[in-house]
Write a protein that holds these residues in place. Structure first.
Motif, PDB file in Angstrom:
ATOM      1  N   ARG A   1       0.850  -1.178   0.000  1.00 24.84           N
ATOM      2  CA  ARG A   1       0.000   0.000   0.000  1.00 24.84           C
ATOM      3  C   ARG A   1       0.887   1.229   0.000  1.00 24.84           C
ATOM      4  N   GLY A   2       0.326   2.325  -0.307  1.00 29.37           N
ATOM      5  CA  GLY A   2       1.109   3.553  -0.218  1.00 29.37           C
ATOM      6  C   GLY A   2       0.191   4.657   0.215  1.00 29.37           C
ATOM      7  N   ARG A   3       0.767   5.642   0.794  1.00 32.68           N
ATOM      8  CA  ARG A   3      -0.058   6.780   1.117  1.00 32.68           C
ATOM      9  C   ARG A   3      -0.420   7.490  -0.172  1.00 32.68           C
ATOM     10  N   PRO A   4      -1.490   8.298  -0.131  1.00 36.72           N
ATOM     11  CA  PRO A   4      -1.856   8.992  -1.365  1.00 36.72           C
ATOM     12  C   PRO A   4      -0.669   9.778  -1.901  1.00 36.72           C
TER      13      PRO A   4
ATOM     14  N   LEU B   1       3.043  14.180   1.053  1.00 33.45           N
ATOM     15  CA  LEU B   1       4.126  14.836   1.775  1.00 33.45           C
ATOM     16  C   LEU B   1       4.641  16.077   1.074  1.00 33.45           C
TER      17      LEU B   1
ATOM     18  N   VAL C   1      18.497   7.442  18.022  1.00 30.66           N
ATOM     19  CA  VAL C   1      17.311   7.625  17.163  1.00 30.66           C
ATOM     20  C   VAL C   1      16.261   8.446  17.912  1.00 30.66           C
TER      21      VAL C   1
ATOM     22  N   GLU D   1       7.898   9.860  17.741  1.00 29.65           N
ATOM     23  CA  GLU D   1       7.738   9.845  16.291  1.00 29.65           C
ATOM     24  C   GLU D   1       6.249   9.830  15.921  1.00 29.65           C
TER      25      GLU D   1
ATOM     26  N   PRO E   1       4.371   6.486  11.172  1.00 32.54           N
ATOM     27  CA  PRO E   1       5.230   7.623  10.834  1.00 32.54           C
ATOM     28  C   PRO E   1       5.827   7.481   9.440  1.00 32.54           C
ATOM     29  N   ARG E   2       5.948   8.612   8.788  1.00 30.65           N
ATOM     30  CA  ARG E   2       6.433   8.616   7.412  1.00 30.65           C
ATOM     31  C   ARG E   2       7.948   8.492   7.356  1.00 30.65           C
ATOM     32  N   TYR E   3       8.405   8.168   6.144  1.00 34.65           N
ATOM     33  CA  TYR E   3       9.831   8.143   5.852  1.00 34.65           C
ATOM     34  C   TYR E   3      10.113   9.482   5.195  1.00 34.65           C
ATOM     35  N   ALA E   4      11.163  10.145   5.615  1.00 32.94           N
ATOM     36  CA  ALA E   4      11.439  11.471   5.064  1.00 32.94           C
ATOM     37  C   ALA E   4      11.836  11.378   3.600  1.00 32.94           C
ATOM     38  N   SER E   5      11.310  12.262   2.786  1.00 33.12           N
ATOM     39  CA  SER E   5      11.726  12.302   1.382  1.00 33.12           C
ATOM     40  C   SER E   5      13.092  12.965   1.299  1.00 33.12           C
TER      41      SER E   5
ATOM     42  N   ILE F   1      14.856  15.914   3.428  1.00 33.48           N
ATOM     43  CA  ILE F   1      16.114  15.810   4.180  1.00 33.48           C
ATOM     44  C   ILE F   1      17.018  17.000   3.854  1.00 33.48           C
TER      45      ILE F   1
ATOM     46  N   VAL G   1      10.556   6.680  -3.815  1.00 32.43           N
ATOM     47  CA  VAL G   1      11.184   6.638  -2.487  1.00 32.43           C
ATOM     48  C   VAL G   1      11.782   7.995  -2.129  1.00 32.43           C
ATOM     49  N   LEU G   2      12.601   8.524  -3.028  1.00 30.86           N
ATOM     50  CA  LEU G   2      13.366   9.714  -2.663  1.00 30.86           C
ATOM     51  C   LEU G   2      12.536  10.984  -2.785  1.00 30.86           C
ATOM     52  N   THR G   3      11.821  11.110  -3.887  1.00 27.92           N
ATOM     53  CA  THR G   3      11.101  12.361  -4.089  1.00 27.92           C
ATOM     54  C   THR G   3       9.797  12.384  -3.308  1.00 27.92           C
TER      55      THR G   3
ATOM     56  N   ALA H   1       8.662   9.800  -1.100  1.00 31.83           N
ATOM     57  CA  ALA H   1       8.634   9.004   0.130  1.00 31.83           C
ATOM     58  C   ALA H   1       7.328   8.239   0.258  1.00 31.83           C
ATOM     59  N   ASP H   2       6.894   7.657  -0.843  1.00 28.13           N
ATOM     60  CA  ASP H   2       5.649   6.906  -0.860  1.00 28.13           C
ATOM     61  C   ASP H   2       5.956   5.516  -1.395  1.00 28.13           C
ATOM     62  N   PHE H   3       6.071   4.552  -0.509  1.00 31.60           N
ATOM     63  CA  PHE H   3       6.481   3.207  -0.937  1.00 31.60           C
ATOM     64  C   PHE H   3       6.028   2.180   0.088  1.00 31.60           C
TER      65      PHE H   3
ATOM     66  N   PRO I   1       5.285  -0.028   3.068  1.00 32.35           N
ATOM     67  CA  PRO I   1       5.717   0.191   4.456  1.00 32.35           C
ATOM     68  C   PRO I   1       6.743  -0.836   4.930  1.00 32.35           C
TER      69      PRO I   1
ATOM     70  N   GLN J   1       9.985   0.454   4.273  1.00 29.60           N
ATOM     71  CA  GLN J   1      10.352   1.547   5.171  1.00 29.60           C
ATOM     72  C   GLN J   1      11.070   0.990   6.391  1.00 29.60           C
TER      73      GLN J   1
ATOM     74  N   ARG K   1      14.964   1.642   7.490  1.00 30.60           N
ATOM     75  CA  ARG K   1      15.323   2.127   8.830  1.00 30.60           C
ATOM     76  C   ARG K   1      16.296   1.190   9.505  1.00 30.60           C
TER      77      ARG K   1
END
Ligand code: SF4
Ligand code: SF4
Lengths: 276, 710
Positions: free
Chosen positions: A2-5, A9, A54, A60, A204-208, A212, B405-407, B409-411, B413, B416, B420
């Motif tokens: 799945r992915g967020r919309p 972000l 961390v 977070e 929690p999201r992963y930073a793009s 960063i 992923v980079l631009t 950050a939608d991938f 979970p 993710q 990490r």
């Protein structure tokens, strides 16, 4: 998978609502759960060398919820953290996730600060921000005290809703869900208020990467005890750290007869391990 | 007889027989056809130029021409699949010779003859006639095979999930070529029917066909001949004109693409250079690709070979490398035409139409290509290995992952969490990084910090360091090295994750961080030679680290063991009486061409028998773990590892030999899932070798039996 919309972000695309919420998220830097913790020889603390630091996972959730609120309602997220120089990394992580600015309370006077002193410093830093809502983790995974959020709310004289797994925001108030043994309670509170976040509140999201990179340029205000007008007072002191006892070696029951082995196992479980 | 100046001994034929006044008209039409052709190519040229970043793909022309000759002229890759290979070969070589023949004929008639040189006479003419007949029939046979395949047997690779790809154009092209050949034969038959020179028996096709016209009035035959003549001429000129407007364009784009194909080692990706200032990373929009990455899509012939071995497609995921390329193509055709039009208006008005179209661009991952497709790819390299047009699918897929992923950050979970873990503990499992060297402690293996004066660095990798099953492989291999007296050391806790899963999962930033840490450490110890037990580490250390100043001689453990056996440094004396099948790891096989060493090792084990799976070597079927798929859920379709396990079971083998820790996990899981763990075991080649060395005294037999349960 799945992915967020898409673009959730992408700050550029966030529609600014008129109702701008002033949000604060408090974060603490803690050792990674997998890090090898060695107690200093004199028991005064832990060896910091080689530790991967961390953001406290519960914090977070708080940062993520703060960002989601901002994305929905517009406004600004300020991250506040207390700790030595290395803490800037954790502040930058929150900024990379999308927070707007940071406050780093850094002063040797706060080394080994207890929960009360920590809250005192945070309160002094947060008060001038006139926050509508403040997020903290429900506890930090290192000290495991779970006090700072509550004390901070008290010092700011605002309601405190603890261990929240679901949050709804309606103008001027929130509805929060808090799990209790076998049930849930729904709590309503007026703003401003302080929420402590529990696992389950969000993912929690992963930073793009642009996030960063931008985080490196976002403003971080460094404050010390003097500039905050706080006098650290030590009310509580950790006397000694002791590592948990090393795990005893396992036992293998020898012999050929399964029946005998089973009997021996039962005996050991009853008499030695005392579990049955 | 109307054979005129020709006779036995001076055989030949009259060019433009019965078409005496057609010549000028023919030239007019031919000129027109060439114009239409040229315009079509020009239009396409503008489209190729419309979108795409610059990239140099014309360096080292010698190597490129070699590729062009091998895969273009000699159709090497095309012949890898028998039926389609022969089919295409018949049409391609047939047509090639026929066109060459026509040129030969025309040169002789229009240039040589007026100069008084008549070389198409006598035996040369007869040879020419026979050849033209044979290759004409070849083309016809090829066309029949193509029609048969496309419309009767309808193999799955000419469609997508049961839906045929066929469009009218496919039929038009085949029928057009078929008709050119048929009218050619009829034309010849009609001429022979009237002129009847005895030597035309060499033009056996036309000669036999002429029998059908026996007894028909010659004037009638000549009338038919005139009509057929024009029919043949129009079809041939139509063919030329049709090239740039149809799939026939691949006659240009495919060889061009072969010429421009990547000369880098298989799978090497272009590192992202500038993290600091770029606003977007990877492939989001069409314009984020280079012109060559885009040109690829116009060289695709929809042949479906890529799809035919794609583990994602065959296991029921939405990804098909063919569809992936074709979907980009459909969008590119639309978009590039718009840009061309906009550029024209802009040039006229001096405006900035390009900007306007740029804003309406669709995002490829998500809007043109379904996100499930880009995440389903195992980077197994089957598609690129077998694409006769040398199209580069995998860098596009990784590029789109980078964008997500980079631009954005939608991938997924799960990924993710993996990232990490790699960030915090430098391994995808997230086990404390301080435990990395623990497996080696009891074996007396020194770290480079303890003793840097060793020949080889054994780069253990995350699986060998943290995974229980992987640690057994690392242990077995280290013991082999020790027994053979090889001088080696490890990095211990100074080793970082190699970054393969980060890179192939689209997290180039994380990958580069990890790679740089490793390079700094290894260069600090002045490391020259490296052995890796994991093909992913092996591949990335060997090819990708170069971009960041990491230049090493990298070996896979199967290379080292094969060498130790060949040189007699280790002896395999304890029989392993068992039927094994060897599974080729993608990153060892297709990426690095290591097919023989593991097999040689296994064949050197006394008592061990080796059975091949149907899909082996270049055609090996992925285990499902590459391209960071190891760390993602597999919730669509069948499980790839189970499919591969079934293929292994089908050989009747009771052991699967492997040379990759990811494959080991995947196949072990597959064996468990198929409830075969009582009868079957998955072992790394190193474990089999260590067992066969017979040096493990007390618990040797038990160790092998216990292994798959771990
Ligand atoms: S690399 Fe393998 S999985 Fe990916 S598209 Fe190509 S064939 Fe399919
Ligand atoms: S990408 Fe290559 S192998 Fe796949 S259909 Fe196109 S030409 Fe064939």
């Amino acid at each position: 998978m799945r992915g967020r919309p898409i673009g959730a972000l992408n700050e550029a695309r966030i529609r600014k609502k008129e109702e701008n919420v002033n949000i604060v998220a408090c974060v603490k830097q803690v050792p990674d759960t997998e890090a090898q913790i060695k107690v200093k020889a004199d028991g005064s603390g832990i060896e910091e060398g080689g530790i991967k630091w961390v953001m406290n996972p519960y914090d977070e959730y708080g940062v993520e919820e703060a960002l989601r609120l901002k994305e929905k309602k517009g406004g600004e997220v300020t991250v506040v953290s207390l700790g030595p120089a290395r803490v800037i990394e954790t502040i930058r992580t929150a900024l990379a996730m999308g927070a707007d600015k940071g406050i780093h309370i850094q002063d040797a006077a706060f080394d080994n600060a207890d929960a009360y002193t920590t809250a005192l410093a945070l309160a002094a830093a947060i008060k001038p921000l006139n926050a509508d809502i403040i997020f903290c983790g429900q506890r930090a995974i290192d000290g495991d005290q779970g006090q700072v959020g509550a004390i901070l709310a008290d010092m700011l004289d605002i309601p405190h809703v603890a261990v929240v797994t679901k949050l709804e925001y309606t103008d001027g108030a929130i509805k929060a869900t808090r799990p209790i043994e076998g049930a849930q309670i729904l709590i309503e509170a007026k703003l401003p208020c302080l929420i402590t976040a529990q696992k389950g509140l969000n993912e929690p999201r992963y930073a793009s990467l642009p996030g960063i990179m931008k985080a490196k340029k976002k403003p971080v205000d460094v404050k010390n005890a003097a500039s905050l007008g706080v006098t650290p007072s030590v009310n509580m002191k950790v006397v000694k750290f002791t590592p948990p006892p090393a795990r005893a070696a396992g036992k293998i029951i020898g012999g050929d007869d399964p029946a005998l082995k089973a009997k021996e196992l039962a005996r050991l479980l009853r008499e030695e391990a005392k579990v049955i | 007889m109307e054979s005129g100046k020709f006779s036995v001994g001076n055989e030949g034929r009259e060019v433009f027989w019965n078409a005496e006044h057609f010549e000028a008209l023919l030239f007019v039409f031919a000129g027109l056809a060439v114009l239409i052709f040229a315009y079509g190519v020009y239009r396409r040229w503008r489209m190729w130029k419309a979108i795409g970043k610059p990239e140099i793909r014309w360096d080292n022309a010698g190597e490129r021409i070699k590729r062009l000759i091998l895969d273009g002229l000699f159709q090497v890759k095309t012949f890898r699949e028998r039926y389609p290979g022969i089919m295409h070969g018949l049409i391609f070589f047939g047509f090639f010779i026929l066109i060459f023949g026509a040129f030969f004929d025309a040169t002789e008639f229009h240039i040589a003859e007026p100069l008084g040189i008549e070389f198409l006479r006598g035996n040369i003419y007869l040879l020419f006639s026979v050849l033209m007949e044979i290759f004409g029939l070849f083309v016809l046979l090829g066309i029949i095979m193509a029609l048969w395949r496309r419309y009767i047997t309808k193999p799955d690779y000419l469609g997508y999930k049961g839906k045929s790809d066929n469009i009218p154009e496919d039929a038009i092209v085949l029928v057009l070529i078929g008709l050119i050949i048929i009218t050619g034969f009829i034309l010849e038959a009609l001429r022979i029917g009237v002129t009847k020179p005895s030597w035309e028996v060499w033009s056996f096709g036309g000669w036999i066909l002429a029998g059908a016209f026996a007894g028909v009035d010659h004037e009638q035959l000549k009338a038919w001949h005139k009509i057929t003549w024009w029919g043949h001429a129009f079809l041939s000129m139509g063919f030329i004109a049709y090239i740039p407007y149809s799939r026939l364009l691949h006659m240009i784009t495919t060889p061009a693409n072969q010429f421009f194909s990547s000369l880098k080692p298989t799978g090497e990706l272009q590192p992202i250079q500038d993290f600091e200032n770029a606003e977007t990373f990877g492939v989001g929009k069409l314009g984020d690709m280079t012109w060559k990455q885009i040109f690829d899509v116009d060289a695709c012939t929809k042949c479906g070979r890529c799809q035919d071995g794609c583990p994602a497609y065959l296991s029921g995921k939405p990804l098909s490398p063919k569809k992936f390329i074709q979907d980009i193509k459909t969008y590119w055709v639309q978009k590039s035409s718009e840009v061309v039009a906009a550029n024209k208006t802009a040039a006229g008005a001096g405006g900035t139409a390009e900007q306007k179209t740029a804003e309406e661009d669709k995002t490829l991952p998500g809007e043109v290509i379904d996100l499930h497709e880009i995440w389903a790819c195992t980077n197994c390299m089957y598609c690129m290995e077998h694409c006769p047009a040398l199209i580069e699918h995998v860098p596009k897929i990784v590029g789109m992952r980078q964008y997500k992923v980079l631009t954005e950050a939608d991938f997924p979970p799960e990924l993710q969490l993996t990232f990490r873990n790699m960030e915090n503990n430098s391994n995808p499992w997230g086990i404390g990084s301080h435990l990395r060297g623990d497996w080696a402690k009891e074996l007396g293996i020194k770290t480079l910090a303890e003793d840097p004066n060793v020949e080889y660095l054994y780069f253990v990798g995350c699986a060998g360091s943290f995974d229980d099953r992987g640690k057994k492989v690392a242990t077995a291999f280290a013991k082999i090295l020790q027994a053979a007296g090889v001088s080696f050391g490890i990095l211990g806790t100074e080793e970082s994750c190699c970054g393969d899963s980060a890179m192939r999962g689209g997290n180039e930033y994380l990958y580069q961080t990890l790679a740089q840490a490793n390079i700094e450490t290894m260069n600090g110890y002045n490391v020259k030679k490296i052995i890796a037990t994991c093909p992913h580490g092996y591949n990335i250390l060997k090819k990708e680290y170069r971009s960041f100043g990491g230049n090493y001689e990298v070996y896979h453990h199967t290379e080292i063991i094969a060498d130790l056996i060949a040189k007699g440094k280790i002896s395999l004396k304890k029989p392993v009486d068992k039927l094994f099948t060897y599974h080729d790891s993608c990153f060892l096989g297709r990426y690095n061409g290591i097919y023989d060493q593991p097999r040689n090792i296994l064949n050197a084990v006394p008592g061990l028998k080796l059975a091949e799976m149907e899909r082996n070597r270049e055609k090996s079927f992925c285990c499902g773990a590459g391209g960071a798929r190891m760390w993602m859920e597999e919730d669509i379709g069948d499980r790839i590892n189970n499919m591969r396990t079934d293929q292994a079971i089908a050989t009747g083998a009771t052991g699967v030999a492997l040379a990759c820790p990811f494959c080991l996990t995947m196949l072990s899981d597959g064996i468990k899932d198929r409830k075969k763990d009582e009868q079957m075991e998955a072992l790394d080649v190193a474990e089999i070798v260590w067992e066969a060395m017979g040096l493990e005294e007390k618990k040797a037999p038990a160790a092998a039996a216990e292994a798959p349960a771990a």
